[in-house]
Scaffold this motif. Structure first.
Motif, mmCIF file in Angstrom:
data_model
loop_
_atom_site.group_PDB
_atom_site.id
_atom_site.type_symbol
_atom_site.label_atom_id
_atom_site.label_comp_id
_atom_site.label_asym_id
_atom_site.label_seq_id
_atom_site.Cartn_x
_atom_site.Cartn_y
_atom_site.Cartn_z
ATOM 1 N N ALA A 1 0.859 -1.187 0.000
ATOM 2 C CA ALA A 1 0.000 0.000 0.000
ATOM 3 C C ALA A 1 0.892 1.233 0.000
ATOM 4 C CB ALA A 1 -0.923 0.012 1.214
ATOM 5 N N VAL A 2 0.507 2.223 -0.794
ATOM 6 C CA VAL A 2 1.220 3.488 -0.790
ATOM 7 C C VAL A 2 0.182 4.604 -0.714
ATOM 8 C CG1 VAL A 2 1.335 3.538 -3.322
ATOM 9 C CG2 VAL A 2 2.919 4.940 -1.959
ATOM 10 N N TRP A 3 0.382 5.485 0.238
ATOM 11 C CA TRP A 3 -0.523 6.610 0.428
ATOM 12 C C TRP A 3 0.114 7.829 -0.229
ATOM 13 C CZ3 TRP A 3 0.419 2.829 3.976
ATOM 14 C CH2 TRP A 3 -0.687 2.089 4.387
ATOM 15 N N VAL A 4 -0.472 8.237 -1.343
ATOM 16 C CA VAL A 4 0.049 9.320 -2.159
ATOM 17 C C VAL A 4 -1.148 9.984 -2.837
ATOM 18 C CG1 VAL A 4 0.369 7.866 -4.204
ATOM 19 C CG2 VAL A 4 1.802 9.905 -3.879
ATOM 20 N N ASP B 1 2.275 10.473 -9.409
ATOM 21 C CA ASP B 1 3.366 11.200 -8.751
ATOM 22 C C ASP B 1 4.533 10.302 -8.375
ATOM 23 O OD1 ASP B 1 1.803 13.488 -8.904
ATOM 24 O OD2 ASP B 1 0.948 13.214 -6.896
ATOM 25 N N LEU B 2 4.349 8.984 -8.486
ATOM 26 C CA LEU B 2 5.384 8.029 -8.118
ATOM 27 C C LEU B 2 6.097 7.488 -9.346
ATOM 28 C CD1 LEU B 2 3.506 5.860 -5.467
ATOM 29 C CD2 LEU B 2 5.310 7.536 -5.002
ATOM 30 N N PRO B 3 7.395 7.208 -9.266
ATOM 31 C CA PRO B 3 8.066 6.491 -10.357
ATOM 32 C C PRO B 3 7.579 5.042 -10.390
ATOM 33 C CG PRO B 3 9.555 6.744 -8.501
ATOM 34 C CD PRO B 3 8.325 7.544 -8.171
ATOM 35 N N PRO B 4 7.718 4.336 -11.511
ATOM 36 C CA PRO B 4 7.219 2.953 -11.609
ATOM 37 C C PRO B 4 7.783 2.020 -10.547
ATOM 38 C CG PRO B 4 7.807 3.790 -13.778
ATOM 39 C CD PRO B 4 8.269 4.819 -12.793
ATOM 40 N N SER B 5 9.021 2.254 -10.109
ATOM 41 C CA SER B 5 9.636 1.353 -9.141
ATOM 42 C C SER B 5 8.931 1.366 -7.795
ATOM 43 C CB SER B 5 11.111 1.722 -8.945
ATOM 44 O OG SER B 5 11.236 3.066 -8.496
ATOM 45 N N LEU B 6 8.107 2.390 -7.526
ATOM 46 C CA LEU B 6 7.396 2.474 -6.251
ATOM 47 C C LEU B 6 5.900 2.208 -6.391
ATOM 48 C CD1 LEU B 6 9.204 5.561 -4.678
ATOM 49 C CD2 LEU B 6 9.540 3.154 -4.136
ATOM 50 N N ARG B 7 5.425 2.003 -7.595
ATOM 51 C CA ARG B 7 4.027 1.621 -7.806
ATOM 52 C C ARG B 7 3.906 0.099 -7.633
ATOM 53 N NH1 ARG B 7 2.655 5.111 -13.345
ATOM 54 N NH2 ARG B 7 3.769 7.010 -12.690
ATOM 55 N N PHE B 8 2.674 -0.389 -7.569
ATOM 56 C CA PHE B 8 2.457 -1.813 -7.359
ATOM 57 C C PHE B 8 1.896 -2.483 -8.609
ATOM 58 C CE2 PHE B 8 2.335 -0.315 -2.925
ATOM 59 C CZ PHE B 8 3.287 -1.157 -2.392
#
Length: 571
Positions: free
Chosen positions: A449-452, A457-464
């Motif tokens: 889970a990422v709260w953004v 706004d996130l680069p692909p390496s931090l998306r799921f």
């Protein structure tokens, strides 16, 4: 030649073939345990032919008697008969009679062992007990256990002053007398080091042995194992020299260490259906200086991904449990609709506790230029965080029990220089249990889970993303994710994957498996979860199990079929 001669020759040939046939035994009158043991003794007799049976009759009888006495039966009734039609078929009928039971059990300790709580515990748990059937193997194991414990705890002069079994067949009774003299308990003496490098900064934190403390073999093996695990040495020897003990029974401990080469290179190849063929190489410098600093460089190359990582390790105290690492790396990714160049630098503080949990507190900076679908962007982030992880395995490469857990929490804020504010959590647990003989269950669960504000706004390496060999089989690698209007993968704020697998050992190195996986990568959990199921085969190799799975995405209208191939440990 007249007919009578032919008849005579035929009779002679038949008689020769019969007499040449080896004797086989049929046992009657014995139950499973006694029968199995007697069969073992009979199978050890030399081959014999039917005409030799009278000469071997006493040997057969003695084999039966010996086999039964080993299990406590001293007065059997034995009858050996043969078949008139088939003389090589020998029937051994046995009435074992009443067993001999232990009437008196006298175990006496002398020496320092009389005050050793480990000996008191051993005596309270002995399999040899009064009123039990006397069995020679239990008796011998009892004797061996007292000596083995003595060697493990430093009673190097231990011996039996008396070991006696008096059998009274007429009373079906046995009296057992053991007089065990442990002698003095030896102690650790000084440590004598023989090393080709200055190793005190590495060795001293690992030595948990004080001169004068009672000897324990487990401390010797623990020190040897720890020194080998550090990765600094190609040769490790830890030897107590009992022959050099002083008048106070203190044993010097000789430690011999030979360092690894200044440079070590390893090359590897692999394959998975997620990435295809893979090539890897590593260059290690185990010794940078006398402080125990080391350097490792890893290069991994596959068609979609290439990356290089440099790790500089700095021990602080125990080099196995407490150390820093400074890391840097570059990654190039070109997979489906994702293109990315990523540069990373980080510093880590790692600590391992007594329950095998490892805590990694880190600060990472990363710069990424990327294209995800139609989005082209770049990102600079400063990310503090921490990871807790633990892996426990029993049974080696073909594990019979184990579990692995990892959880990472990291976050970023614009006010300290990052382009994006977010909090990101990822956790995974995996369990392996043997549920019956040759049968295992492997369960896995992971959650991200990422709260953004926006996933863009996130680069692909931090998306799921999810799907593939290690998440949801039956779907291609990272194919489960939200898509844009053109069907291009976007990545998600959340991801969940669950798996349950059952496997059964069908041969020494082979298992068959069946499994079901499910999961999703989503921004709001409004989509239906994907489900994959299938069957597989596991082949145990010296470097770990090879897994080949045939999986079907049964949640889809047009059910996809994929073959998944991986190599590596179960946990």
């Amino acid at each position: 030649m007249n007919n009578s001669v032919w008849v005579l020759l035929a009779v002679l040939l038949v008689s020769l073939s019969v007499s040449a046939e080896e004797v086989s035994f049929r046992l009657k009158g014995l139950k499973k345990g006694l029968k199995d043991n007697t069969r073992i003794y009979l199978d050890q007799l030399p081959p014999m032919e039917a005409e030799q049976l009278p000469r071997f009759r006493k040997d057969i009888q003695q084999a039966v008697i010996t086999s039964l006495q080993a299990l406590g039966y001293y007065e059997p009734d034995i009858e050996i008969t043969t078949s008139e039609k088939r003389p090589s078929r020998v029937t051994v009928t046995v009435k074992p009679g009443e067993p001999v039971r232990i009437r008196q059990l006298n175990i006496v300790l002398n020496g320092d062992a009389t005050t050793d709580p480990q000996y008191a515990q051993l005596l309270s748990q002995l399999a040899l007990q009064e009123n039990q059937v006397f069995q020679h193997d239990v008796y011998e194991k009892t004797k061996a256990s007292l000596l083995s414990l003595g060697l493990a705890r430093g009673y190097f002069d231990a011996e039996y002053k008396l070991h006696q079994v008096l059998v009274h067949p007429e009373d079906n009774a046995a009296d057992v007398n053991l007089l065990f003299d442990s002698g003095p308990r030896y102690r650790f003496g000084e440590l004598v080091l023989d090393s080709d490098r200055p190793v005190h900064r590495i060795l001293d934190p690992l030595v948990e042995i004080e001169p004068g403390e009672p000897y324990l073999a487990s401390k010797i093996s623990s020190l040897s194992r720890s020194l080998s695990t550090t990765g600094y040495f190609r040769r490790v020897e830890v030897q107590p020299k009992v022959s050099e003990a002083d008048e106070a029974q203190q044993i010097p401990l000789y430690v011999t260490l030979r360092a690894k080469s200044d440079n070590e290179v390893e090359v590897g190849v692999g394959f998975s259906t997620d990435e295809g063929p893979r090539f890897s190489t590593s260059w290690d410098k185990p010794w940078i200086n006398s402080l125990g600093h080391s350097l490792q460089t890893n290069l991994k190359v596959s068609e979609p991904k290439q990356d290089i990582t440099v790790i500089y390790k700095i021990p602080r105290g125990n080099p196995l449990n407490h150390y820093y690492t400074v890391q840097g790396g570059y990654q190039l990714l070109n997979q489906d609709v994702t293109q990315s160049e990523r540069l990373v630098a980080s510093i880590h503080r790692l600590d391992k506790d007594t329950d095998d949990w490892t805590r990694d507190v880190f600060f990472r900076s990363e710069y990424e230029i990327y294209t995800q679908g139609k989005q082209e962007d770049e990102s600079f982030l400063l990310i503090p965080g921490f990871t807790y992880s633990r892996t426990r395995v029993r049974g080696g490469l073909d594990a019979e029990w184990g579990d692995a857990q990892t959880a990472t929490l990291e976050f970023s804020e614009p006010w300290w220089g990052s382009d994006t504010r977010f909090v990101r959590l990822f956790a995974r647990t995996k369990w392996l249990r043997t549920v019956a003989e040759d049968q295992r269950l492997i369960a896995r669960a992971e959650q991200g889970a990422v709260w953004v504000d926006e996933v863009y706004d996130l680069p692909p390496s931090l998306r799921f993303f999810t799907g593939g060999d290690l998440t949801v089989r039956g779907f291609s690698y990272q194919s489960i994710t939200p898509v844009d209007e053109n069907g291009d993968s976007l990545g998600a704020k959340y991801a969940t994957a669950l798996s349950l697998e059952y496997d059964y050992k069908v041969a020494e190195k082979w298992r068959l498996a069946t499994f079901v996986d499910t999961g999703t990568a989503t921004n709001d959990y409004s989509e239906d979860w994907k489900v994959g199921t299938g069957v597989g085969v596991r082949w145990q190799t010296p470097v770990g199990p090879v897994r080949l799975d045939l999986a079907f995405g049964v949640s889809e209208e047009e059910v996809p079929m994929r073959i998944h191939f991986t190599l590596g440990p179960d946990l």
